[in-house]
Design a protein around this motif. Structure first.
Motif, mmCIF file in Angstrom:
data_model
loop_
_atom_site.group_PDB
_atom_site.id
_atom_site.type_symbol
_atom_site.label_atom_id
_atom_site.label_comp_id
_atom_site.label_asym_id
_atom_site.label_seq_id
_atom_site.Cartn_x
_atom_site.Cartn_y
_atom_site.Cartn_z
ATOM 1 N N ASP A 91 0.908 -1.072 0.262
ATOM 2 C CA ASP A 91 0.132 -0.212 0.109
ATOM 3 C C ASP A 91 0.731 1.260 -0.033
ATOM 4 O O ASP A 91 1.975 1.170 0.394
ATOM 5 C CB ASP A 91 -0.712 -0.206 1.329
ATOM 6 C CG ASP A 91 -2.266 -0.959 1.146
ATOM 7 O OD1 ASP A 91 -2.884 -0.580 0.296
ATOM 8 O OD2 ASP A 91 -2.035 -1.854 1.969
ATOM 9 N N GLN A 123 0.924 3.590 2.076
ATOM 10 C CA GLN A 123 1.363 3.980 3.309
ATOM 11 C C GLN A 123 2.713 3.128 3.753
ATOM 12 O O GLN A 123 3.443 3.550 4.389
ATOM 13 C CB GLN A 123 0.212 3.860 4.399
ATOM 14 C CG GLN A 123 -0.960 4.548 4.231
ATOM 15 C CD GLN A 123 -1.973 3.985 3.260
ATOM 16 O OE1 GLN A 123 -1.649 3.474 2.323
ATOM 17 N NE2 GLN A 123 -3.256 4.035 3.789
ATOM 18 N N GLU A 124 2.513 1.852 3.264
ATOM 19 C CA GLU A 124 3.691 0.987 3.462
ATOM 20 C C GLU A 124 4.963 1.328 2.631
ATOM 21 O O GLU A 124 6.123 1.166 3.088
ATOM 22 C CB GLU A 124 3.229 -0.426 3.060
ATOM 23 C CG GLU A 124 2.300 -0.966 4.003
ATOM 24 C CD GLU A 124 1.782 -2.436 3.311
ATOM 25 O OE1 GLU A 124 2.200 -3.367 3.953
ATOM 26 O OE2 GLU A 124 1.277 -2.571 2.496
ATOM 27 N N LEU A 178 5.590 4.481 2.059
ATOM 28 C CA LEU A 178 6.370 5.505 2.623
ATOM 29 C C LEU A 178 7.086 5.197 3.949
ATOM 30 O O LEU A 178 7.957 5.862 4.230
ATOM 31 C CB LEU A 178 5.351 6.715 2.911
ATOM 32 C CG LEU A 178 4.890 7.369 1.593
ATOM 33 C CD1 LEU A 178 3.802 8.289 1.949
ATOM 34 C CD2 LEU A 178 6.049 8.177 0.843
ATOM 35 N N ALA A 179 6.837 4.165 4.467
ATOM 36 C CA ALA A 179 7.279 3.421 5.685
ATOM 37 C C ALA A 179 8.810 3.041 5.302
ATOM 38 O O ALA A 179 9.803 3.105 5.925
ATOM 39 C CB ALA A 179 6.588 2.390 6.384
ATOM 40 N N GLY A 182 10.121 6.735 2.742
ATOM 41 C CA GLY A 182 9.786 8.192 3.177
ATOM 42 C C GLY A 182 10.767 8.998 3.892
ATOM 43 O O GLY A 182 10.998 10.079 3.433
ATOM 44 N N ILE A 213 -0.213 11.233 1.141
ATOM 45 C CA ILE A 213 -0.331 10.112 1.811
ATOM 46 C C ILE A 213 0.608 10.233 3.190
ATOM 47 O O ILE A 213 1.666 10.603 2.909
ATOM 48 C CB ILE A 213 0.049 8.920 0.980
ATOM 49 C CG1 ILE A 213 -1.028 8.872 -0.405
ATOM 50 C CG2 ILE A 213 0.126 7.648 1.663
ATOM 51 C CD1 ILE A 213 -0.318 8.237 -1.261
ATOM 52 N N THR A 214 -0.102 9.883 4.060
ATOM 53 C CA THR A 214 0.615 9.670 5.429
ATOM 54 C C THR A 214 1.301 8.130 5.579
ATOM 55 O O THR A 214 0.491 7.218 5.473
ATOM 56 C CB THR A 214 -0.359 9.962 6.640
ATOM 57 O OG1 THR A 214 -0.687 11.287 6.360
ATOM 58 C CG2 THR A 214 0.753 9.879 7.876
ATOM 59 N N GLY A 215 2.503 8.121 5.592
ATOM 60 C CA GLY A 215 3.204 6.902 5.707
ATOM 61 C C GLY A 215 3.103 6.309 7.122
ATOM 62 O O GLY A 215 2.889 7.016 8.045
ATOM 63 N N LEU A 216 3.316 5.159 6.994
ATOM 64 C CA LEU A 216 3.274 4.090 8.319
ATOM 65 C C LEU A 216 4.778 4.640 9.163
ATOM 66 O O LEU A 216 5.618 4.891 8.417
ATOM 67 C CB LEU A 216 2.918 2.918 8.149
ATOM 68 C CG LEU A 216 1.710 2.195 7.796
ATOM 69 C CD1 LEU A 216 1.891 0.786 7.274
ATOM 70 C CD2 LEU A 216 0.704 2.539 8.783
ATOM 71 N N LEU A 248 -4.452 -2.001 8.296
ATOM 72 C CA LEU A 248 -3.111 -1.197 8.531
ATOM 73 C C LEU A 248 -3.423 -0.660 9.898
ATOM 74 O O LEU A 248 -2.296 -0.395 10.585
ATOM 75 C CB LEU A 248 -2.707 -0.019 7.359
ATOM 76 C CG LEU A 248 -2.772 -0.515 5.842
ATOM 77 C CD1 LEU A 248 -2.317 0.809 5.089
ATOM 78 C CD2 LEU A 248 -1.702 -1.629 5.767
#
Length: 413
Positions: free
Chosen positions: A192, A194-195, A197-198, A201, A211-214, A297
């Protein structure tokens, strides 16, 4: 549609990037596509463009910094081999960036601008750069695969798929250049946004992707990482968690119906895992399903971070590598320490764990990995053997996919 034509005109735009996208004409026998795209489609398109900008910048800086002698010092038999491949990949990513930007502009919008990409912590040597290139391409594959269900327009989906297949080819050659298995699994891991960017990012700043990353996850285990290695972690919220017994370590590989769920303090790399593995920390024991549409998530505390487990050395790597490439280990302080041993790529296996959340963003360790199959008692079990098992339904009703068997959870009496 304008954006679809821009993407599907990649061969033409590659030679003339200033070309104007042409509207796709629908035949009378087919339904006419909408002249407007959904906001989700556009968000995916703009996010993909940022990732392509990141990839282009990474390879551009690497090729500008490192000389022929740097590649031979890293263990490549002929520096022209990796330089040629990195150059080809850079050109592909640059073309993807240009074409995606043209598609976004054809929709009356603009690509996300102002992004700054900082690779200073990983462009310290070719040995540090090569495994990060492998990670970057793996994230690219996972990003396009994971965004497929978010796209409403089938033409855009097909166009994005045409980029995904090229990213997968990049992944294969970078597996080889890192002494890994060229095609380690029958399936890839969808990620995803968000994943994504984890993992990536921390390289990006100065722009809003929408989008806000995990939260990022760092593996702090030092030394060789292989089957049987106990993993330890660092993440921002860890210091505020007084009872880690409620946390779980999750490992997810391509083809698995769901992740392997292990106690946080007993996170041991099982035998039988091969290829890229996504690692998470969650706040319960529920495994994460391996499809982006249904994956929840909300229970993820940190991650994913990626590990590359190469337990089946291939002769093809020895054609390009005389020594071990990317032989450094990330520690809890984020620095990178070099393993003093140099191992021939055709006589050993290696496991690389990479977390851009750390200052070095690189961890790669050499070590033999057992090929014996093992088992774990959880909602998902049956760690796959070296060769994939037959896919189908077993007498007990369990379903096996690429060697991973879904075992029904025990019912309370």
């Amino acid at each position: 549609m304008l954006f679809a034509s821009a993407l599907l005109s990649i061969p033409l735009l590659a030679s003339s990037v200033a070309g104007v996208p042409i509207k796709r004409q629908s035949s009378n026998s087919t339904a006419t596509a909408s002249n407007s795209t959904g906001s989700a489609d556009l968000l995916v398109l703009k996010f993909a463009n940022v990732l392509e900008q990141l990839e282009t910048q990474f390879y551009t800086e690497a090729l500008q910094k490192f000389q022929t002698s740097d590649f031979t010092a890293a263990g490549f038999a002929d520096a022209n081999v990796p330089i040629q491949q990195f150059t080809n990949i850079m050109n592909d990513e640059s073309t993807h960036t240009t074409v995606l930007a043209a598609a976004i502009q054809s929709l009356g919008d603009q690509p996300i601008s102002g992004c700054t990409f900082d690779f200073s912590s990983v462009l310290t040597s070719v040995s540090a750069m090569a495994p990060v290139a492998r990670l970057v391409e793996n994230v690219g594959v996972g990003a396009y695969l994971g965004a497929a269900h978010l796209l409403d327009d089938p033409v855009l989906l097909t166009a994005a798929g045409s980029i995904l297949t090229v990213e997968a080819r990049h992944q294969t050659i970078l597996n080889v250049l890192n002494g890994g298995t060229a095609i380690p699994q029958a399936f890839d891991i969808p990620l995803d946004p968000q994943e994504v960017l984890a993992i990536a990012g921390s390289f990006i700043s100065g722009c809003d992707t929408g989008i806000t990353g995990l939260p990022p996850l760092t593996v702090t285990t030092t030394g060789s990482i292989q089957a049987g290695t106990s993993l330890s972690f660092s993440f921002d919220a860890l210091s505020s968690i007084s009872d880690t017994s409620t946390l779980s370590c999750q490992m997810l590989a391509g083809g698995m119906p769901a992740s392997l769920s292990l106690p946080f303090d007993q996170c041991v790399v099982p035998t039988g895992l091969t290829g890229p593995v996504a690692i998470y920390v969650t706040n319960n024991t529920q495994p994460l399903v391996n499809n982006p549409r249904d994956k929840f998530l909300g229970n993820i505390v940190a991650g994913p971070t990626m590990a590359f487990i190469d337990n089946d050395p291939e002769d093809i790597s020895s054609l390009a590598i005389t020594g071990q490439v990317g032989n450094s280990v990330s520690n809890s302080t984020g620095s990178s320490s070099s393993d003093s041993s140099s191992t021939s790529a055709d006589s050993s296996t290696s496991t690389a764990t990479i977390s851009p959340a750390s200052a070095s963003s690189v961890a790669a360790a050499a070590g033999a990995t057992s090929t014996d199959s093992g088992s774990l008692s959880n909602n998902v079990g049956g760690v796959p053997p070296t060769a994939n098992t037959e896919t189908g339904t077993s007498p007990d009703g369990a379903i096996s996919v690429s060697g991973w068997t879904t075992i029904p959870a025990p019912t309370s009496s």
